[in-house]
Design a protein around this motif. Structure first.
Motif, PDB file in Angstrom:
ATOM      1  N   ASP A 100      -9.771  -1.437  17.677  1.00  0.00           N
ATOM      2  CA  ASP A 100      -8.631  -0.526  17.813  1.00  0.00           C
ATOM      3  C   ASP A 100      -8.477   0.212  16.482  1.00  0.00           C
ATOM      4  O   ASP A 100      -8.022  -0.363  15.496  1.00  0.00           O
ATOM      5  N   GLU A 101      -8.866   1.478  16.460  1.00  0.00           N
ATOM      6  CA  GLU A 101      -8.866   2.230  15.207  1.00  0.00           C
ATOM      7  C   GLU A 101      -7.470   2.333  14.604  1.00  0.00           C
ATOM      8  O   GLU A 101      -7.315   2.266  13.376  1.00  0.00           O
ATOM      9  N   ALA A 102      -6.447   2.496  15.455  1.00  0.00           N
ATOM     10  CA  ALA A 102      -5.081   2.600  14.948  1.00  0.00           C
ATOM     11  C   ALA A 102      -4.666   1.298  14.256  1.00  0.00           C
ATOM     12  O   ALA A 102      -4.022   1.319  13.193  1.00  0.00           O
ATOM     13  N   PHE A 103      -5.052   0.157  14.837  1.00  0.00           N
ATOM     14  CA  PHE A 103      -4.717  -1.121  14.214  1.00  0.00           C
ATOM     15  C   PHE A 103      -5.514  -1.312  12.928  1.00  0.00           C
ATOM     16  O   PHE A 103      -4.981  -1.825  11.927  1.00  0.00           O
ATOM     17  N   ASP A 104      -6.774  -0.892  12.920  1.00  0.00           N
ATOM     18  CA  ASP A 104      -7.573  -0.973  11.691  1.00  0.00           C
ATOM     19  C   ASP A 104      -6.876  -0.238  10.551  1.00  0.00           C
ATOM     20  O   ASP A 104      -6.778  -0.753   9.423  1.00  0.00           O
ATOM     21  N   ARG A 105      -6.399   0.968  10.835  1.00  0.00           N
ATOM     22  CA  ARG A 105      -5.714   1.754   9.801  1.00  0.00           C
ATOM     23  C   ARG A 105      -4.447   1.064   9.333  1.00  0.00           C
ATOM     24  O   ARG A 105      -4.112   1.072   8.140  1.00  0.00           O
ATOM     25  N   ARG A 106      -3.755   0.445  10.268  1.00  0.00           N
ATOM     26  CA  ARG A 106      -2.521  -0.244   9.914  1.00  0.00           C
ATOM     27  C   ARG A 106      -2.801  -1.440   8.999  1.00  0.00           C
ATOM     28  O   ARG A 106      -2.077  -1.688   8.032  1.00  0.00           O
ATOM     29  N   VAL A 107      -3.862  -2.183   9.322  1.00  0.00           N
ATOM     30  CA  VAL A 107      -4.247  -3.330   8.491  1.00  0.00           C
ATOM     31  C   VAL A 107      -4.596  -2.869   7.083  1.00  0.00           C
ATOM     32  O   VAL A 107      -4.161  -3.460   6.078  1.00  0.00           O
ATOM     33  N   LEU A 108      -5.385  -1.798   6.974  1.00  0.00           N
ATOM     34  CA  LEU A 108      -5.765  -1.282   5.663  1.00  0.00           C
ATOM     35  C   LEU A 108      -4.546  -0.799   4.891  1.00  0.00           C
ATOM     36  O   LEU A 108      -4.488  -0.943   3.652  1.00  0.00           O
ATOM     37  N   ASN A 109      -3.594  -0.237   5.592  1.00  0.00           N
ATOM     38  CA  ASN A 109      -2.364   0.213   4.936  1.00  0.00           C
ATOM     39  C   ASN A 109      -1.575  -0.968   4.370  1.00  0.00           C
ATOM     40  O   ASN A 109      -1.062  -0.904   3.242  1.00  0.00           O
ATOM     41  N   TRP A 110      -1.487  -2.072   5.142  1.00  0.00           N
ATOM     42  CA  TRP A 110      -0.789  -3.258   4.622  1.00  0.00           C
ATOM     43  C   TRP A 110      -1.493  -3.781   3.369  1.00  0.00           C
ATOM     44  O   TRP A 110      -0.852  -4.143   2.392  1.00  0.00           O
ATOM     45  N   ASN A 111      -2.812  -3.787   3.430  1.00  0.00           N
ATOM     46  CA  ASN A 111      -3.560  -4.281   2.279  1.00  0.00           C
ATOM     47  C   ASN A 111      -3.385  -3.357   1.072  1.00  0.00           C
ATOM     48  O   ASN A 111      -3.284  -3.818  -0.076  1.00  0.00           O
ATOM     49  N   SER A 112      -3.322  -2.049   1.335  1.00  0.00           N
ATOM     50  CA  SER A 112      -3.115  -1.090   0.247  1.00  0.00           C
ATOM     51  C   SER A 112      -1.747  -1.274  -0.403  1.00  0.00           C
ATOM     52  O   SER A 112      -1.597  -1.095  -1.619  1.00  0.00           O
ATOM     53  N   GLN A 113      -0.756  -1.635   0.406  1.00  0.00           N
ATOM     54  CA  GLN A 113       0.578  -1.887  -0.155  1.00  0.00           C
ATOM     55  C   GLN A 113       0.540  -3.031  -1.161  1.00  0.00           C
ATOM     56  O   GLN A 113       1.197  -2.989  -2.202  1.00  0.00           O
TER      57      GLN A 113
END
Length: 464
Positions: free
Chosen positions: A140-153
């Motif tokens: 799920d590309e949208a979930f992948d982006r969300r995970v990366l965003n959490w990690n970036s935070q």
């Protein structure tokens, strides 16, 4: 939306099994599916993400599972956390009841539960200080982006002493290997959904007659699924009369059924998330013609040959080899294939008419997950193990009009328009196999006897 037939212990046990394969000081994230709009403000029937469901049994959209493995005062601690939709009386009046965070922990065995609104605040805190972050990448590309965003935070807090996971791990293979071997509880459900689906195929045979339409027979299948608790078909039902059977994924199901033609039905119900996948081919008028009988019997023999060879240690590559040899010999004997038999066998000449694979894994997905261990020659070399479930589905397809026809050796007109596939669901056992598809008539005699009995009953009822 709660529809599991499995005990909570089944899901907590799976989470423990997954924890065992997580490295120390890591976090794993699994997202639930979202509702999908069909048209304007109506949605398709909800289908939960299968990996999420496998680990939770939780059947609501928008949820998130967090698995945490870390040391706490020299003790290794594993924690499961669920984020789900909050209780909302007004929304529940319109759209149905929700479990809510307060009840989710007790009902589903999580260590903690929170509302979805807290995901973006709490997930980065769970990632803080962890070494590895695990999720099913690419699903799920949208979930992948969300995970990366959490990690970036978390990475953004490094100057304040924050530490984000440095290693991102695709954990798809771990859960896919778990799903490939079915538990006794899973197999009980798969036996039930096979029985339900077998009854549906019986009903289809009993209701079929020249002049009816494919969609009417599809309706009979869906009726039988639902009345036994399989509320949904596991996939779009294929109800293909005559030459439509030579379209492998035919789902229009809109044509009339004609006398002296075959009807191919590929259909299975879904029960508690688990799929059946059964195919039967039978004469619309209840009686095989000579040519139909010859092709059908050849496919049936090939299927039985493959099924009887299933045992731990065998492979789909081996089953394909013996199946293709049998089909090639049979087609040569019928005159559909011509030339030197040994050369035809070596070339697997039957593949001109047997144009798909012999089978696939089956479980929560119709084409279920699990590595086939395919080599460079596209051979599936994975050795069978007890607990695996697969389909076995040889077929022969001879369309009315073949644009790729070899003009030097055209197929005789009498074979044209015949499409046959026979498919059962097979469990690998310690000593061999168990055929889960026990009540869908398959031999020529069984099919003709059932359909004759149904036709006589209909005629008697009409005459009263």
């Amino acid at each position: 939306m709660k529809h599991t037939l499995l005990p909570v212990s089944e899901f907590t046990g799976r989470r423990q099994q997954f924890f065992q394969q997580m490295p120390e000081n890591s976090v794993a994230l699994f997202a639930a599916a979202k509702e999908v709009t069909r048209s304007n403000d109506t949605e398709y029937p909800f289908c939960q993400d299968k990996n999420f469901y496998y680990l939770t049994g939780f059947n609501e959209p928008d949820a998130l599972l967090v698995l945490i493995k870390q040391k706490d005062q020299d003790e290794l601690v594993c924690q499961s956390v669920l984020f789900c939709r909050e209780k909302n009386p007004m929304q529940e009046i319109w759209h149905g009841r929700r479990v809510g965070p307060e009840l989710a922990s007790g009902e589903y065995g999580f260590d903690a539960s929170f509302a979805c609104e807290e995901i973006d605040e709490l997930v980065p805190k769970y990632l803080e200080g962890k070494s590895q972050l695990m999720f099913c990448q690419g699903a799920d590309e949208a979930f992948d982006r969300r995970v990366l965003n959490w990690n970036s935070q978390v990475k953004a807090t490094v100057r304040q002493g924050g530490k984000a996971p440095a290693v991102l791990v695709d954990c798809s293979s771990i859960i896919e290997e778990m799903r490939l071997i079915k538990s006794p509880a899973e197999l009980d459900i798969m036996r039930k959904v096979n029985r339900i689906s077998g009854q549906a195929h019986q009903r289809a045979m009993e209701k079929t007659a020249p002049g009816k339409f494919e969609y009417q027979i599809e309706a009979e299948l869906l009726h039988e699924f639902a009345r036994h608790g399989a509320r949904h078909a596991a996939y779009g039902s294929i109800v293909a009369g005559g030459d439509n059977a030579n379209i492998l994924h035919y789902t229009d199901n809109c044509d009339a059924l004609n006398d002296n033609e075959l009807l191919l039905i590929d259909a299975g119900g879904e029960l508690a998330g688990y799929a059946a996948d059964i195919t039967r081919t039978f004469p619309v008028n209840g009686k095989f013609t000579k040519e139909q009988k010859a092709v059908y019997q050849l496919v049936l023999e090939a299927q039985e040959l493959a099924i009887q060879a299933i045992a731990p240690g065998k492979t789909l590559a081996y089953l394909n080899e013996i199946t293709c040899e049998h089909l090639t010999r049979g087609l040569h004997g019928l005159g559909i294939l011509t030339g030197d038999l040994d050369e035809l066998i070596t070339a697997r000449a039957c593949k001109k008419f047997f144009i798909h694979g012999l089978g696939h894994w089956l479980g929560l997905d119709v084409h279920d997950v699990g590595d086939y261990q395919v080599d460079k020659k596209r051979q599936q070399l994975r050795s069978f193990e007890p607990g695996m479930v697969m389909t076995i589905e040889p077929g022969l397809y001879i369309p009315l009009h073949d644009v790729n026809e070899d003009v030097a050796a055209p197929v005789d007109e009498k074979w044209r328009g015949i499409g046959v596939r026979i498919e059962d669901n097979i469990l690998v056992t310690e000593n061999g196999y168990e055929n889960l598809t026990v009540n869908a008539p398959k031999t020529i005699e069984e099919i003709e006897t059932l359909m004759a009995k149904a036709a006589n009953a209909h005629a008697t009822a009409a005459g009263q």
